[in-house]
Design a protein around this motif. Structure first.
Motif, PDB file in Angstrom:
ATOM      1  N   THR A 121       0.759  -1.262   0.186  1.00 58.03           N
ATOM      2  CA  THR A 121       0.171   0.048  -0.038  1.00 58.03           C
ATOM      3  C   THR A 121       0.814   1.337  -0.135  1.00 58.03           C
ATOM      4  O   THR A 121       0.376   2.318  -0.703  1.00 58.03           O
ATOM      5  N   GLU A 122       1.954   1.146   0.629  1.00 60.23           N
ATOM      6  CA  GLU A 122       3.049   2.280   0.391  1.00 60.23           C
ATOM      7  C   GLU A 122       3.658   2.463  -0.718  1.00 60.23           C
ATOM      8  O   GLU A 122       4.563   3.217  -0.986  1.00 60.23           O
ATOM      9  N   LYS A 123       3.608   1.502  -1.734  1.00 63.03           N
ATOM     10  CA  LYS A 123       4.295   1.348  -2.931  1.00 63.03           C
ATOM     11  C   LYS A 123       5.694   1.357  -2.827  1.00 63.03           C
ATOM     12  O   LYS A 123       6.488   1.957  -3.636  1.00 63.03           O
ATOM     13  N   PHE A 124       6.187   0.824  -1.744  1.00 58.99           N
ATOM     14  CA  PHE A 124       7.472   0.198  -1.640  1.00 58.99           C
ATOM     15  C   PHE A 124       8.285  -0.438  -2.945  1.00 58.99           C
ATOM     16  O   PHE A 124       9.167   0.054  -3.511  1.00 58.99           O
ATOM     17  N   PHE A 125       7.471  -1.468  -3.364  1.00 57.55           N
ATOM     18  CA  PHE A 125       8.014  -2.338  -4.405  1.00 57.55           C
ATOM     19  C   PHE A 125       7.662  -1.508  -5.759  1.00 57.55           C
ATOM     20  O   PHE A 125       6.667  -1.065  -5.804  1.00 57.55           O
ATOM     21  N   GLN A 126       8.573  -1.331  -6.505  1.00 56.06           N
ATOM     22  CA  GLN A 126       8.374  -0.497  -7.760  1.00 56.06           C
ATOM     23  C   GLN A 126       8.159  -1.316  -8.801  1.00 56.06           C
ATOM     24  O   GLN A 126       7.601  -1.254  -9.902  1.00 56.06           O
ATOM     25  N   ARG A 127       8.418  -2.569  -8.633  1.00 57.85           N
ATOM     26  CA  ARG A 127       8.235  -3.600  -9.951  1.00 57.85           C
ATOM     27  C   ARG A 127       7.730  -5.032  -9.107  1.00 57.85           C
ATOM     28  O   ARG A 127       8.142  -5.508  -8.142  1.00 57.85           O
TER      29      ARG A 127
END
Length: 191
Positions: free
Chosen positions: A154-160
């Motif tokens: 949800t925090e968009k840590f992973f970019q892929r």
């Protein structure tokens, strides 16, 4: 069973690198779909340098000797010329050791599984180091539903996000998505 499949990351690599380096990447699939094999080849190519990406220093925490396939402390699989391996070391402890003493540009771990791993990832996030990791699952939505990984998604840590399956063959790419869930491969649907 640890084994090499050199070149299996060729199709994925252009999606996990950008001008500023390697994207935080999570490889997702059910068991026996090629997560570790893909991770191993990504490590090798990132360490050696590939195309527009110059070689990066990579630290591998190989908790169960599945990535490097070490025997008596010597990796039997080719992980590249700029890779350091912590063999038989718990992931969370190993990530912290690498950050404190080795200054890698990229850290790679296999099969995230407990809250200590997530706390170590928070440290990786704050140190400017990039993360390559794998986890069991069937989709990004599946991962988002797991309390352990929910915050990172949800925090968009992973970019892929790289989704694998073994419909026709092991290691088949089901999809590659960015942090918003936007498909990056032509013909994909949302994750």
């Amino acid at each position: 069973l640890a084994h090499e499949q050199k070149g299996c990351a060729d199709e994925v690599l252009p999606y996990v690198i950008r001008e500023d380096g390697v994207c935080h990447t999570l490889i997702i699939s059910p068991p026996r779909c090629g997560k570790t094999t893909l991770l191993r080849d990504l490590i090798r190519q990132i360490s050696n340098g590939s195309g527009p990406l110059p070689g990066q220093t990579v630290g591998v925490v190989d908790e169960r000797s599945e990535i490097a396939g070490s025997y008596r402390g010597v990796p039997q699989n080719d992980l590249g010329i700029r890779t350091d391996v912590l063999d038989c070391c718990p992931k969370a402890l190993g990530m912290m050791m690498l950050l404190r003493s080795m200054a890698p540009q990229v850290i790679a771990v296999d099969e995230l599984g407990d809250y200590e791993d997530i706390h170590a990832i928070e440290a990786v996030k704050n140190c400017g180091c990039r993360l390559l990791a794998t986890v069991h699952g069937s989709s990004v939505e599946d991962i988002k539903a797991k309390p352990l990984l929910q915050k990172l998604v949800t925090e968009k840590f992973f970019q892929r996000y790289v989704l694998l399956w073994n419909h026709d063959r092991v290691g088949q790419i089901k999809g590659i998505f960015d942090e918003r869930g936007t498909p990056l491969l032509p013909g994909e649907s949302r994750c």
